[in-house]
Design a protein around this motif. Sequence first.
Motif, PDB file in Angstrom:
ATOM      1  N   PHE A 390      -9.515   3.694 -14.731  1.00 38.45           N
ATOM      2  CA  PHE A 390      -8.231   3.055 -15.008  1.00 38.45           C
ATOM      3  C   PHE A 390      -7.241   3.270 -13.857  1.00 38.45           C
ATOM      4  N   LEU A 391      -7.282   4.477 -13.276  1.00 40.99           N
ATOM      5  CA  LEU A 391      -6.376   4.797 -12.181  1.00 40.99           C
ATOM      6  C   LEU A 391      -6.650   3.903 -10.970  1.00 40.99           C
ATOM      7  N   ALA A 392      -7.905   3.865 -10.563  1.00 38.73           N
ATOM      8  CA  ALA A 392      -8.282   3.030  -9.419  1.00 38.73           C
ATOM      9  C   ALA A 392      -8.140   1.551  -9.758  1.00 38.73           C
ATOM     10  N   GLY A 393      -8.450   1.209 -11.010  1.00 36.96           N
ATOM     11  CA  GLY A 393      -8.312  -0.187 -11.431  1.00 36.96           C
ATOM     12  C   GLY A 393      -6.877  -0.662 -11.340  1.00 36.96           C
ATOM     13  N   GLY A 394      -5.917   0.226 -11.640  1.00 37.61           N
ATOM     14  CA  GLY A 394      -4.507  -0.135 -11.522  1.00 37.61           C
ATOM     15  C   GLY A 394      -4.111  -0.379 -10.070  1.00 37.61           C
ATOM     16  N   VAL A 395      -4.604   0.486  -9.162  1.00 41.32           N
ATOM     17  CA  VAL A 395      -4.342   0.291  -7.729  1.00 41.32           C
ATOM     18  C   VAL A 395      -4.939  -1.031  -7.260  1.00 41.32           C
ATOM     19  N   LEU A 396      -6.163  -1.306  -7.698  1.00 43.31           N
ATOM     20  CA  LEU A 396      -6.840  -2.537  -7.305  1.00 43.31           C
ATOM     21  C   LEU A 396      -6.089  -3.767  -7.786  1.00 43.31           C
ATOM     22  N   ASP A 397      -5.657  -3.752  -9.034  1.00 43.11           N
ATOM     23  CA  ASP A 397      -4.965  -4.920  -9.579  1.00 43.11           C
ATOM     24  C   ASP A 397      -3.649  -5.182  -8.852  1.00 43.11           C
ATOM     25  N   ARG A 398      -2.894  -4.106  -8.546  1.00 40.45           N
ATOM     26  CA  ARG A 398      -1.633  -4.295  -7.824  1.00 40.45           C
ATOM     27  C   ARG A 398      -1.886  -4.797  -6.408  1.00 40.45           C
ATOM     28  N   PHE A 399      -2.971  -4.314  -5.793  1.00 38.68           N
ATOM     29  CA  PHE A 399      -3.317  -4.781  -4.447  1.00 38.68           C
ATOM     30  C   PHE A 399      -3.670  -6.265  -4.460  1.00 38.68           C
ATOM     31  N   LEU A 400      -4.476  -6.666  -5.439  1.00 35.52           N
ATOM     32  CA  LEU A 400      -4.868  -8.076  -5.523  1.00 35.52           C
ATOM     33  C   LEU A 400      -3.658  -8.964  -5.798  1.00 35.52           C
ATOM     34  N   LYS A 401      -2.744  -8.491  -6.648  1.00 37.30           N
ATOM     35  CA  LYS A 401      -1.519  -9.258  -6.911  1.00 37.30           C
ATOM     36  C   LYS A 401      -0.695  -9.428  -5.644  1.00 37.30           C
ATOM     37  N   SER A 402      -0.641  -8.375  -4.840  1.00 39.33           N
ATOM     38  CA  SER A 402       0.192  -8.415  -3.637  1.00 39.33           C
ATOM     39  C   SER A 402      -0.306  -9.450  -2.627  1.00 39.33           C
ATOM     40  N   THR A 403      -1.604  -9.760  -2.655  1.00 37.30           N
ATOM     41  CA  THR A 403      -2.140 -10.755  -1.725  1.00 37.30           C
ATOM     42  C   THR A 403      -1.787 -12.183  -2.134  1.00 37.30           C
ATOM     43  N   LYS A 404      -1.450 -12.369  -3.422  1.00 37.08           N
ATOM     44  CA  LYS A 404      -1.112 -13.694  -3.979  1.00 37.08           C
ATOM     45  C   LYS A 404      -2.236 -14.709  -3.776  1.00 37.08           C
ATOM     46  N   ALA A 405      -3.470 -14.199  -3.701  1.00 36.04           N
ATOM     47  CA  ALA A 405      -4.620 -15.078  -3.455  1.00 36.04           C
ATOM     48  C   ALA A 405      -5.489 -15.274  -4.692  1.00 36.04           C
ATOM     49  N   PHE A 406      -5.199 -14.522  -5.771  1.00 36.34           N
ATOM     50  CA  PHE A 406      -6.070 -14.550  -6.938  1.00 36.34           C
ATOM     51  C   PHE A 406      -5.264 -14.727  -8.208  1.00 36.34           C
ATOM     52  N   ASN A 407      -5.821 -15.509  -9.130  1.00 35.39           N
ATOM     53  CA  ASN A 407      -5.172 -15.660 -10.430  1.00 35.39           C
ATOM     54  C   ASN A 407      -5.623 -14.543 -11.359  1.00 35.39           C
ATOM     55  N   LYS A 408      -5.102 -14.547 -12.579  1.00 40.25           N
ATOM     56  CA  LYS A 408      -5.358 -13.457 -13.524  1.00 40.25           C
ATOM     57  C   LYS A 408      -6.835 -13.336 -13.860  1.00 40.25           C
ATOM     58  N   ASP A 409      -7.513 -14.471 -14.100  1.00 37.63           N
ATOM     59  CA  ASP A 409      -8.934 -14.430 -14.437  1.00 37.63           C
ATOM     60  C   ASP A 409      -9.756 -13.886 -13.285  1.00 37.63           C
ATOM     61  N   GLU A 410      -9.411 -14.254 -12.062  1.00 38.11           N
ATOM     62  CA  GLU A 410     -10.143 -13.753 -10.899  1.00 38.11           C
ATOM     63  C   GLU A 410      -9.949 -12.253 -10.741  1.00 38.11           C
ATOM     64  N   ARG A 411      -8.741 -11.779 -10.996  1.00 34.52           N
ATOM     65  CA  ARG A 411      -8.493 -10.334 -10.905  1.00 34.52           C
ATOM     66  C   ARG A 411      -9.296  -9.582 -11.956  1.00 34.52           C
ATOM     67  N   ARG A 412      -9.418 -10.153 -13.133  1.00 37.05           N
ATOM     68  CA  ARG A 412     -10.244  -9.521 -14.170  1.00 37.05           C
ATOM     69  C   ARG A 412     -11.696  -9.423 -13.731  1.00 37.05           C
ATOM     70  N   GLY A 413     -12.159 -10.439 -13.014  1.00 35.55           N
ATOM     71  CA  GLY A 413     -13.526 -10.415 -12.506  1.00 35.55           C
ATOM     72  C   GLY A 413     -13.740  -9.265 -11.538  1.00 35.55           C
ATOM     73  N   PHE A 414     -12.767  -9.035 -10.672  1.00 32.34           N
ATOM     74  CA  PHE A 414     -12.859  -7.907  -9.741  1.00 32.34           C
ATOM     75  C   PHE A 414     -12.870  -6.585 -10.499  1.00 32.34           C
ATOM     76  N   GLN A 415     -12.064  -6.506 -11.562  1.00 26.51           N
ATOM     77  CA  GLN A 415     -12.011  -5.276 -12.353  1.00 26.51           C
ATOM     78  C   GLN A 415     -13.369  -4.982 -12.987  1.00 26.51           C
ATOM     79  N   LYS A 416     -14.042  -6.016 -13.497  1.00 20.95           N
ATOM     80  CA  LYS A 416     -15.362  -5.825 -14.106  1.00 20.95           C
ATOM     81  C   LYS A 416     -16.375  -5.356 -13.061  1.00 20.95           C
ATOM     82  N   ASN A 417     -16.303  -5.960 -11.877  1.00 24.50           N
ATOM     83  CA  ASN A 417     -17.216  -5.532 -10.810  1.00 24.50           C
ATOM     84  C   ASN A 417     -16.949  -4.085 -10.418  1.00 24.50           C
ATOM     85  N   PHE A 418     -15.674  -3.720 -10.324  1.00 27.48           N
ATOM     86  CA  PHE A 418     -15.355  -2.353  -9.950  1.00 27.48           C
ATOM     87  C   PHE A 418     -15.856  -1.363 -11.001  1.00 27.48           C
ATOM     88  N   GLN A 419     -15.745  -1.731 -12.274  1.00 27.56           N
ATOM     89  CA  GLN A 419     -16.263  -0.874 -13.342  1.00 27.56           C
ATOM     90  C   GLN A 419     -17.744  -0.578 -13.119  1.00 27.56           C
TER      91      GLN A 419
END
Length: 498
Positions: A390-419
Amino acid sequence: MFSDFQRASNSHFKLVTRDERFLSIPAASATPSPTYIERLIEDFPDRRPIFNSILKQQQKLRFGTKNREWFDYYIWPTFEDIRASYADIVNDPYNGKLEKEQEAASRFLNFPVLENGRPSGPKSIDRSAKLVRNAVNESDALNQRLVMSVVGKVGSGKSCFSRFLFSCRRSYFLKSNIICSRIAFSEIDNEISSQGSLRYAYGRVVTCLTRDVALSYIVDQSFRKTIDALAFEDEAKAGALHELRAVAHDHARAFADASQDLVLCNKNLSFDIGNLSEPVKLEILSVVHSIGFRFLVSLDGFDLINCIDFYQPSKQKELFDIIAAIIYRRSGIVRSASGSAALNTLNGIQLHFVLFLRDTTSAYFAQFNQSGFDQINPRLQLLAPPSFNFLAGGVLDRFLKSTKAFNKDERRGFQKNFQRYSDELSTELEFGESASILSTFNFNARKAKRFFGILLCVALEERLRAFGGEGLNTKNLIKQAFSDRTWKSIIRRPYKIW
């Protein structure tokens, strides 16, 4: 590998890269290795925003940060995380067993409130604020002074939670006539060292309390109306209140038109209030207290102290004695001729305390709670870090948001891969479950976040060097960095921690 990895609580840890260069991270650093980031920016200057963003996601949020940023930033632990991080004490007779969530909820200040199976930031922080408020009310009803110790391990997020709680719920406490004053030990220890007196330390507390009265006047309309009305209706109290309003007026206007946020407002007020004489500050506090407001002082930053300081004569030991004398109002704790006079400067004003302490530090203050001091209502609350996932996942999600290159569903996909990658890392480290990865860092969330920042940088570097950075926009680069091939390569590299 496991024995090397287990030595995470020491001063440095290093990651061996493919070219055998070491990436060294000092334990005191709050971010992934600046030297490493600087080298990456030098090698790939067009990717500076990406690497700077990774650094930014590791930085601490300051007191006064907006609520929405806090709710996005703070990661709550689950019941499983709490049991994992406190596995070494769950059978301790003093703490008892943590077998049910209800038991944990009463002991952990950052126990989450779930909504649709996930922690709700607003509801969870409301629960924490209510617990503290009720403790203050109970202490007042008993005519006692609250001394609540919030205990957590090094790096578990005590300072972060303190800033979160008293930033986001200042108005909540004010509605219950409680003025919160957060004092970081690091802000006063050097000054007390240079002045070396209980009298000076108490003066700093008085200044901080007055600052937060002024801050409440600025940010809370109801409190401001109460003070304004009293300033014109009660001549006896008008002098002090006019002084308060004079200091706060310009800041209130700047805050209202958004030219000064709460972070800057808090900083500037500290300077302006410091210029007031002590009698004026004491009169302001006395007047505010006389109309029914209580004071809750949060003392934080004790992690800077080495536990060896408690067992040998040292300047740090003297500072702790001064802080203890302030909390327990016992001048005998420090042998100072001016001790009694200093402790009487707040005659008739009840101060309640919330101390954010690490486990070794809390033992020092526990002796005073158990020394038969009158009028003390001691409380113990624990604080736990979230899981590595959860800790790393939070860092990852904020990083992906900061790039403004991914929508919410795409960010969820990255979270699943990271898991999935985290589970594989857990297997490599011979753990049974990924949540246990945090124990590698002795449940130090700061170190775990830095480690994930390194992994993320290494993944990006590998793809940049493989492709030469050509033809890769931000979105494609990050997708390549999160490919199975890249992460399996990174996870299986040798890691050393010492």
